[in-house]
Every structure is written in structure tokens, then in C-alpha cells.
Design an enzyme around this catalytic site. Structure first.
Site, PDB file in Angstrom:
ATOM      1  N   SER A 262       9.169  -2.351 -11.008  1.00  0.00           N
ATOM      2  CA  SER A 262       8.691  -0.996 -10.703  1.00  0.00           C
ATOM      3  C   SER A 262       7.961  -1.011  -9.371  1.00  0.00           C
ATOM      4  O   SER A 262       7.522  -2.065  -8.907  1.00  0.00           O
ATOM      5  CB  SER A 262       7.722  -0.527 -11.792  1.00  0.00           C
ATOM      6  OG  SER A 262       6.432  -1.109 -11.566  1.00  0.00           O
ATOM      7  N   ASP A 263       7.812   0.180  -8.783  1.00  0.00           N
ATOM      8  CA  ASP A 263       6.917   0.240  -7.639  1.00  0.00           C
ATOM      9  C   ASP A 263       5.485   0.254  -8.188  1.00  0.00           C
ATOM     10  O   ASP A 263       5.256   0.365  -9.392  1.00  0.00           O
ATOM     11  CB  ASP A 263       7.226   1.472  -6.764  1.00  0.00           C
ATOM     12  CG  ASP A 263       6.693   1.286  -5.350  1.00  0.00           C
ATOM     13  OD1 ASP A 263       7.184   1.953  -4.436  1.00  0.00           O
ATOM     14  OD2 ASP A 263       5.782   0.439  -5.167  1.00  0.00           O
ATOM     15  N   PHE A 264       4.541   0.162  -7.301  1.00  0.00           N
ATOM     16  CA  PHE A 264       3.135  -0.071  -7.651  1.00  0.00           C
ATOM     17  C   PHE A 264       2.593   0.998  -8.593  1.00  0.00           C
ATOM     18  O   PHE A 264       2.383   2.133  -8.192  1.00  0.00           O
ATOM     19  CB  PHE A 264       2.305  -0.079  -6.363  1.00  0.00           C
ATOM     20  CG  PHE A 264       0.948  -0.711  -6.505  1.00  0.00           C
ATOM     21  CD1 PHE A 264      -0.060  -0.082  -7.218  1.00  0.00           C
ATOM     22  CD2 PHE A 264       0.679  -1.947  -5.950  1.00  0.00           C
ATOM     23  CE1 PHE A 264      -1.318  -0.653  -7.348  1.00  0.00           C
ATOM     24  CE2 PHE A 264      -0.568  -2.539  -6.057  1.00  0.00           C
ATOM     25  CZ  PHE A 264      -1.578  -1.884  -6.765  1.00  0.00           C
ATOM     26  N   GLY A 265       2.408   0.641  -9.867  1.00  0.00           N
ATOM     27  CA  GLY A 265       1.826   1.587 -10.815  1.00  0.00           C
ATOM     28  C   GLY A 265       2.783   2.657 -11.310  1.00  0.00           C
ATOM     29  O   GLY A 265       2.422   3.535 -12.083  1.00  0.00           O
TER      30      GLY A 265
END
Ligand code: GLC
Length: 735
Positions: A262-265
Site C-alpha cells: 500500500s502507499d503510506f497509510g
């Protein structure tokens, strides 16, 4: 490790241990316990979760990474090594031009060499994965992340994506000088509405497949070991939990079987998107979409076990993801050598070595685009007195917004680079700061913005004006602050900073012989600059060796040959503007303004200030009419299209000859032109050469009305020229 042994290891792991492999930590959280009191605590992460994590984001340095790996493996129940990941976007220590500038160079080979250089440095510093290439197609320069892409064109982005993956991954992912690539952001992130970062993406499936997906496919076909999800929604569903996008399209259609991170968060953010009821629901949806690693949302360690115990999540899906992470560790050779390339001695030897500096210098030279050069103001002449003025005259901050691993102090300023010049009469004045103190750069870590008291600013300006008066000509070094483009840097206005507009005006009043050298991460509205500069050299964010490359180019030691990879809009009102538009039913043909009821503005032109593929040189090239080897093309055959290119100037130079095709009539409306090939050629004065392209039926395929991919018989126009507005055309029939 043999697959069988890996399977045995896997089978010996508990559910908690398997789920742990799907959790990514920030490096600092491992180095000391204080991090526990910080974000990890807020994220509800327990110390045990940390000990079971599978990967790390943000650590760097061979010594540090070896320490972390040793401590971590000792504590892990199965001594499974961590994967260390980092954003190495345009270099690790030797910073080369931003990706948009690499697009301008139209040189996949050079881009591949730079990626290999970044891998050599990053791997020696202990890294295993880089979060690159970013291959998002972009059409809106209000979006600050255009600097990370290679531009608006499907074909060029694909060439660059492939080149970067090959450069990073080399021939052996287990090697001491390679990094696993992670193509991002899947998918369509560059289409954020209104150019506002993280905003909704509304795109038809046809455009999504014809324009946005191909470059990711090229990266996957080149073997990218990872894919990263994007923050945006597609069809109203956040990409990160979008099962259609991630399972049907990415894994089944595009045949991606690597690790999806995933991208950050982004997993946790699906609650904010209003698609997950809570963090537990977000974790469930992430796994069900096949998102293997949770980058820093904490939802996976917090919820996966409970979801399985409650019967709300199939354990097989968690195991599927954990297996892919272990396979990646095995592909990286970490079970045999958990340090991979981490080597302090090698790190010192390769980072910023001479060979790397020269490569970064060449990449910068090839990325520069000469947008304007009236009266051949450039290159500079020794006999003329020149005033170098502007905030970039003595500024080392030209590495770009994603170069935090590099050190601006390693860069030489324009003034320092001039130290090697002989016989030039040049004065140096800053004239003004990059930004006036009222312009705030939000939240950029430990970067402290320069502030210049008003009195001192007045003094700087008056000294610069005096210098301009005393000179035959002026070179103004202007542009965005390096942190004004990149993530979370959307702008509603895209002109050079106001304080620099004032400098340009005041200098123009006393000396109109002005060349502007432009530092920016995005296409800008250059109307003010165009009015007052006789020459404009676009240098983007040129990296550690940017100063030297710029001086090489200003003095003619290097000849600019870059081409615009993303249209420069006339004004913000024109956005989105891109060359490969559809014709519409009422095409506006410039010069036929009596046609009121056509697709045009009443107050601005349709055409951008500088179109895709445009770029001048210090010499001039003539391209002959297009010759075709035949008038009809049958599937399985090819047609040769050729031109003769001649250098009619008095300097050697590089021309990027571009091939565009247009499907005149099809079951769906097709772009007025699409780039299908390019060749960079270097010609001596008066030298000419034949440039030949082979056209095959496979170049004519698209998503047809019936949603199948293929070509359709009919007329095709072939354009060959020096930019996307070329009229140099021939026609053939596909039978
Ligand atoms: C950021 C970016 C992504 C980057 C990741 C890790 O939010 O969107 O491109 O790779 O976080 O730094």
C-alpha cells in the site's frame, strides 16, 4: 532457499508470525524504543508486532541497516530477515535530474544507466527495494507530483518505466548492486481532479486502459518485483481496496504475481474515504483486494488475527500475501545473505564517485530543453560582459523534492561551476531570494526556509540592477523552490514566484538582453518570462551536477537537445492540455477564427505555450517529407516510414525525431496524434542521415467499441517531425 525449504519454513509459522510479514515499520521504530512512544503507540502497535514485522521503510546506511538486521533476526522466532525499502527516486547520494527531466531527455538508455547507478549506491547502503519508478501519466501541472513522472505520453512513459526497472533490477535481484523496483502508484493517481493531490480520479475505463495502464504494464513486463497502490479512488473505490483493480486487472489481466504494497497509510485512509467502517474493516478489505503489505497504517497488525478468529476473513488470503512476501525475500537472496549489498567500504567508494558524477552531469545536459533562443543569444560569447543574476546563482538546492537521501552541499552552485571557465567576463548577483518570506513551505521536515529582511532585499535588488546595467547581457537563474513540487504541493497558480517576477521586470527595464535559466519541477505558465526573455533554457531540478551541466550548456560545451515531456500550458485556465487529445466534432483550426462554433476559448489560445516533444537546439535541423515503403499494410507485415534529417546550422547538435500515428476513423474517436517511436540522432554541421521507422499493425491497436483490444482497417496518418505539432505527413491504409 529452495522453494520446498521455504514452504517448510512457512508451514512452521504461526498465524501471528505470518501476519507480521505484512506489516511495514518505519526504520526509527526499530532502532530504539522511543519510537514506541511516538506514532507506533498512536497506531496501537505493540512491541511484539514490531518484532514480527516483515519490512522496514526509511532506514539507510550499511552500518545501521546491518545492525538493525542482526538485532531483528536474533529476536525473530524464525530469524526471518527484514526487507529494507526506501524512496530512491532520482539517485541515492549522486542525485541526477528528476524523472520529468529524464522524460525530457528522451533517452531510455541513459535513464537505465542512472537507475543502475542509484541501485549501486543504494544497495551498498543496505537497501533492498526502491519505491520507483513512478509511471503515473500526467496532464495537470497544478499537481506537484508531475516532477516524479516522465510526462504526458503513453509511449514515452512506457519506455522510461521499462528502462528504470531494468536499471534498478539488473540481471540478478540477489546481486550486491541491484534493488528491487516497485512501480507506482497503481493506478491513475496522476489524474487527480483539479490537480489537487490525493483527490478523486474520474476517468472512463477506456481512457484508463488506453492511456493510464500501459506504462504500468511495461514496468511489470520488465519484471518489477513490487507494485504500490495509489491513494486515489478508481470508479469510486479506493485503489488500495479495489478488488476489480487489484485482482482482476493487476493480477489476472496484467499478470502481476509479485508483492503489492500500500502507499503510506492508504489502507487506514479507506475509513476516511468512507469505504471502510473502521480500521478492522479497512484491514479486511485490504487483504481481500490482495494488498500484501500495510505501509504504516497499522491496520494489519492491529486486526488481522482477530478478523480470522471472528470468521470475517479467510486465513488463506492472509497466507497468500505472507507467502508472496517470503518469496520476495527469497528472490532477493536474503535467507542466504540478509545484508545483500550492505557494505560500508563499498558505500564510501561508490557514492558520489567520479564516474557517477559524470553520468549525472550527462543526464542533466541531455535533459535541458531550449524553449526559446532569439537572436541566438545563447550560447554565451566570450567577448561580451555577462551578468549572472537570480536566486539560483549561488543555490545548491536543485536536487528536487524527493532527494532527501542526497546532500545539497554535494552540489556545486552555478557560480562555483563557473570557476573552471576561462576567458569569460561574468559577474554574479543573487538579486532576490527564491521566495518572499510570506510564502510558506508547509511541513517540510527540518528544512529551514531562508528569510531575507526587506532592507537587505532592496540592497540585493539594487546591486543586481547595477550589474545588469554594466553588462552586455544578463542570464537570470529563476524558478520554483525545490520543495514547491513533489508530494502534497498542488498549486492553483503555476508562475514563477512573485519576488522573481519583480526581479525580471526591474532587470528588463535596464537591460532587455535576457536569457532565463529555469529551475522547476512542473511545467509553468511562462507568459511573463516569454515576454521579457530572448532565450529560455529549461533545466528542471538538475541534481548534484546541475551547476556544471548548466555552465557546460550556457557556454556551448554541451548543446541542448531535450524535448518537452509534458505540455507547458498557456495559462492555468487551459489545463488539462495534452497533445494526444481527441479531435471533437468541432475542431478549432488556428487562423480560422471566423468559425465561432468550434471547440476553442474566446480569451486564450487552444495550443499550449510549448507542446509535447518541442525543444530547440543551438543548431537547426531540416526534415524531409515522409516517404512510405508502401501505401497499404496487412497484419503481420510492416511499412517503412523514413525521412532525411539534415543539420543546416553551424554546430553539431542532437535531434529527437518523433514518429506519430493518427487513426483517422475508427469505432471510437482516436487521438489526433500518438507517439509511436523516436530516435535521437547527433549530426555535425551540414551532415544528413536517413531516419527510418518500421510501422506494424501492433502499433495500431486500441480498446475498440466492443471492448476488445485490436486494430481496425482504414486510413492512418503518419507524422514524422521534431515535435508533436509537426505537419509532415503521409497516409497508408490498414487492410
Ligand atoms: C508517500 C508517497 C509514495 C512513497 C511513500 C513512501 O506518501 O505517495 O510515493 O513511496 O509514501 O515514502
Amino acid at each position: 532457499m529452495k522453494e520446498q525449504e521455504l514452504q517448510q519454513l512457512f508451514d512452521s509459522m504461526s498465524l501471528k508470525e505470518k501476519a507480521g510479514q505484512l506489516f511495514q515499520l518505519a526504520g526509527g521504530m526499530l532502532a530504539d524504543d522511543t519510537a514506541m512512544m511516538g506514532p507506533m503507540q498512536d497506531m496501537g502497535i505493540e512491541k511484539e508486532d514490531i518484532q514480527l514485522a516483515g519490512t522496514v521503510l526509511g532506514s539507510m546506511g550499511a552500518e545501521k541497516i546491518r545492525e538493525i538486521q542482526d538485532a531483528y533476526m536474533e529476536n525473530h522466532p524464525h530469524h526471518i530477515p527484514l526487507i529494507f525499502m526506501l524512496d530512491i527516486i532520482n539517485g541515492y547520494k549522486t542525485i541526477y535530474p528528476i524523472p520529468l527531466a529524464q522524460g525530457a531527455a528522451f533517452s531510455p538508455k541513459l535513464t537505465e544507466a542512472c537507475a543502475a547507478m542509484a541501485a549501486r549506491e543504494g544497495a551498498a547502503a543496505g537497501l533492498h527495494v526502491t519505491f520507483s519508478p513512478m509511471v503515473d501519466l500526467v496532464r495537470d501541472p497544478r499537481w506537484g507530483r508531475v516532477m516524479e513522472s516522465t510526462g504526458e505520453d503513453v509511449y514515452l512513459n512506457g519506455c522510461m518505466a521499462e528502462a528504470m526497472v531494468k536499471g534498478y533490477q539488473g540481471a540478478d535481484l540477489k546481486g550486491a548492486e541491484t534493488l528491487a523496483a516497485c512501480v507506482k502508484h497503481f493506478a491513475g493517481y496522476g489524474g487527480a481532479e483539479a490537480g489537487r493531490d490525493y483527490n478523486t480520479v474520474e476517468v472512463s475505463e477506456r481512457s484508463f486502459r488506453d492511456f493510464y495502464l500501459p506504462a504500468y504494464q511495461k514496468a511489470i513486463d520488465a519484471g518489477s518485483a513490487l507494485v504500490m497502490t495509489s491513494f486515489n479512488t478508481i470508479n469510486g473505490i479506493p485503489a488500495t481496496v479495489n478488488r476489480w483493480l487489484m485482482r482482476s486487472v493487476l493480477r489476472e489481466e496484467m499478470k502481476f504475481d509479485g508483492v503489492l504494497i500500500s502507499d503510506f497509510g492508504a489502507i487506514g485512509e479507506t475509513v476516511c474515504h468512507g469505504v471502510a467502517e473502521n480500521r478492522s474493516d479497512a484491514a479486511r478489505k485490504g487483504i481481500e483486494a490482495g494488498c500484501d503489505i500495510d505501509m504504516m497504517s497499522g491496520t494489519y497488525p492491529e486486526n488481522l488475527e482477530q478478523l480470522i478468529e471472528d470468521g470475517r476473513l479467510d486465513i488463506k488470503l492472509v497466507e497468500e500475501s505472507a507467502w508472496r512476501v517470503l518469496q520476495l525475500k527469497n528472490r532477493l537472496g536474503l535467507f542466504e545473505n540478509p545484508y545483500k549489498g550492505a557494505d560500508q567500504g563499498k558505500e564510501r567508494e561508490v557514492c558520489l564517485c567520479r564516474e557517477h558524477q559524470e553520468l549525472a552531469r550527462k543526464m542533466a545536459q541531455e535533459s535541458f530543453v531550449l524553449l526559446k533562443n532569439e537572436e541566438e543569444l545563447l550560447p554565451l560569447k566570450k567577448e561580451r560582459k555577462t551578468a549572472f543574476i537570480g536566486p539560483y546563482v549561488e543555490n545548491k538546492y536543485m536536487l528536487g523534492g524527493w532527494s532527501f537521501t542526497g546532500d545539497p552541499q554535494d552540489a556545486r552552485t552555478i557560480r562555483e561551476a563557473c570557476g573552471e571557465l576561462k576567458g569569460y567576463d561574468i559577474t554574479f548577483h543573487k538579486g532576490c531570494p527564491v521566495l518572499s518570506s510570506d510564502v510558506k513551505l508547509e511541513g517540510f521536515g527540518n528544512y529551514t526556509q531562508e528569510t531575507v529582511p526587506a532592507k537587505q532585499q532592496e540592497e540585493m535588488l539594487s546591486q543586481a540592477i547595477e550589474a545588469a546595467k554594466a553588462a552586455d547581457e544578463v542570464v537570470l537563474f529563476l524558478g520554483e523552490h525545490f520543495l514547491q513540487s513533489g508530494e502534497a504541493t498542488s498549486h492553483g497558480e503555476i508562475m514563477i514566484p512573485r519576488v522573481q517576477q519583480e526581479l525580471l521586470d526591474r532587470i528588463y527595464e535596464v537591460n532587455p538582453e535576457i536569457a532565463v535559466v529555469l529551475f522547476n519541477g512542473r511545467p509553468l505558465d511562462l507568459r511573463l518570462v516569454q515576454k521579457k526573455a530572448k532565450a529560455i533554457l529549461e533545466v528542471w531540478m538538475p541534481g548534484t551536477m546541475g551547476g556544471a551541466a548548466i555552465v557546460d550548456t550556457l557556454t556551448g560545451k554541451a548543446v541542448p537537445g531535450g524535448k518537452v515531456p509534458m505540455s507547458f500550458p498557456y495559462s492555468v485556465g487551459q489545463i488539462p492540455v495534452h497533445y494526444d487529445e481527441l479531435p471533437t466534432g468541432r475542431t478549432h483550426l488556428p487562423g480560422k477564427d471566423k468559425d465561432r462554433f468550434v471547440s476553442k476559448y474566446l480569451d486564450i489560445p487552444n495550443k499550449p505555450s510549448y507542446p509535447f516533444g518541442y525543444g530547440l537546439s543551438y543548431t537547426r535541423f531540416e526534415i524531409s517529407p515522409v516517404q512510405l515503403s508502401g501505401k497499404t499494410l496487412h497484419a503481420g507485415e510492416h511499412i517503412e516510414a523514413e525521412v532525411v534529417v539534415k543539420n543546416i546550422g553551424d554546430r553539431a547538435g542532437t535531434e529527437t525525431v518523433q514518429l506519430y500515428l493518427h487513426d483517422v476513423s475508427a469505432s471510437v474517436s482516436r487521438p489526433v496524434k500518438q507517439l509511436k517511436g523516436f530516435q535521437k540522432i547527433v549530426l555535425e554541421p551540414q551532415q544528413e542521415t536517413v531516419v527510418r521507422f518500421s510501422i506494424t499493425e501492433s502499433m495500431l491497436t486500441f480498446l475498440r467499441e466492443d471492448d476488445t483490444v485490436g486494430s481496425e482497417p482504414g486510413s492512418f496518418e503518419v507524422y514524422i517531425g521534431s515535435d508533436s505539432e509537426t505537419k509532415n505527413k503521409a497516409v497508408f491504409e490498414l487492410i
